[in-house]
Design a protein around this motif. Structure first.
Motif, short mmCIF file in Angstrom:
data_model
loop_
_atom_site.label_atom_id
_atom_site.label_comp_id
_atom_site.label_asym_id
_atom_site.label_seq_id
_atom_site.Cartn_x
_atom_site.Cartn_y
_atom_site.Cartn_z
N CYS A 27 0.86 -1.19 0.00
CA CYS A 27 0.00 0.00 0.00
C CYS A 27 0.89 1.24 0.00
O CYS A 27 1.82 1.32 0.82
N CYS A 30 0.28 2.99 3.75
CA CYS A 30 0.67 2.40 5.03
C CYS A 30 1.69 1.27 4.88
O CYS A 30 2.13 0.71 5.87
N CYS A 41 -4.57 -0.09 0.30
CA CYS A 41 -5.25 -1.25 0.92
C CYS A 41 -6.68 -0.87 1.33
O CYS A 41 -7.05 0.31 1.35
N CYS A 44 -6.91 1.60 4.26
CA CYS A 44 -6.66 3.00 3.91
C CYS A 44 -7.85 3.56 3.13
O CYS A 44 -8.22 4.72 3.31
ZN ZN Z 1 -2.90 1.04 3.53
#
Ligand code: ZN
Length: 226
Positions: A27, A30, A41, A44
């Motif tokens: 991601c 993150c 992701c 997120c």
């Molecule tokens: Zn993420």
């Protein structure tokens, strides 16, 4: 013929990107491992506060319908900052994909795509215009031409720290229509990364209306409060 060459070049560029990014399935926000084809992701994505309704930018008896993918907070703010200040083009692609989804969902109709221009020195500093980058992806995906029809003619003060009225005054007569394409009776979508008071987009839209555009719609990645 030109279109065919562009498609081949785009295909080749996608191949290059695949090689560059192959195996990098994290991601972009993150850094958690990804198990889908997105760049962010699911956790997120949950941090994006999506906007459901259009809103109007109103000034001098002109009303322009505007759409934003989300509010300027959480994951969308991080994506925009990455695109603008870290040259993270995958963040830009993520934002543009949300924009494309919105266009399809709302069944927006337009003949051309325009974007908010940057002045020469800002362009020199950043090296790219993030609004044009978003517009280019939307244009390629929807097969609607992008037009380079606006020019920023004045250097503006940074909008940060200015109140509502100062922002409108700051943007007045900042943009100029480049008269090389006929936009008479055309519907135009203006793309930008963030809308705040709407002053910037309004004055761009106003230039297009003055030059014969029939209808303007604005689409941004995010909507921010002053
Ligand atoms: Zn993420």
């Amino acid at each position: 013929m030109g279109n065919g060459i562009i498609k081949i070049l785009k295909f080749m560029w996608d191949c290059v990107l695949q090689v560059v990014y192959d195996g990098d399935e994290k991601c972009i926000l993150c850094e958690k491992e990804l198990y889908n084809c997105n760049y962010i992701c699911a956790d997120c994505e949950k941090r994006i506060k999506f906007c459901n309704d259009p809103f109007d930018i109103k000034f001098n008896n002109i009303k322009i319908t505007s759409y934003s993918v989300s509010y300027y907070s959480g994951a969308m703010m991080e994506l925009i900052l990455k695109l603008k200040y870290k040259s993270n083009f995958r963040a830009g692609e993520t934002i543009a994909n949300y924009m494309i989804d919105l266009v399809k969902r709302e069944k927006l109709k337009f003949d051309f795509i325009a974007y908010i221009p940057m002045n020469k020195s800002a362009m020199k500093k950043r090296g790219y215009n993030q609004s044009r980058y978003l517009a280019r992806i939307v244009s390629d995906s929807l097969n609607i031409p992008i037009i380079d029809c606006l020019k920023k003619i004045h250097q503006t003060e940074d909008q940060i720290g200015l109140n509502h009225d100062e922002r409108w005054e700051n943007m007045r007569e900042c943009f100029k229509f480049i008269d090389k394409i006929n936009i008479k009776n055309k519907r135009i979508l203006i793309i930008d990364d963030v809308v705040t008071t709407g002053a910037t987009t309004f004055y761009c839209a106003y230039e297009l209306i003055k030059n014969g555009a029939e209808e303007i719609t604005v689409l941004t990645g995010a909507k921010s409060k002053v």
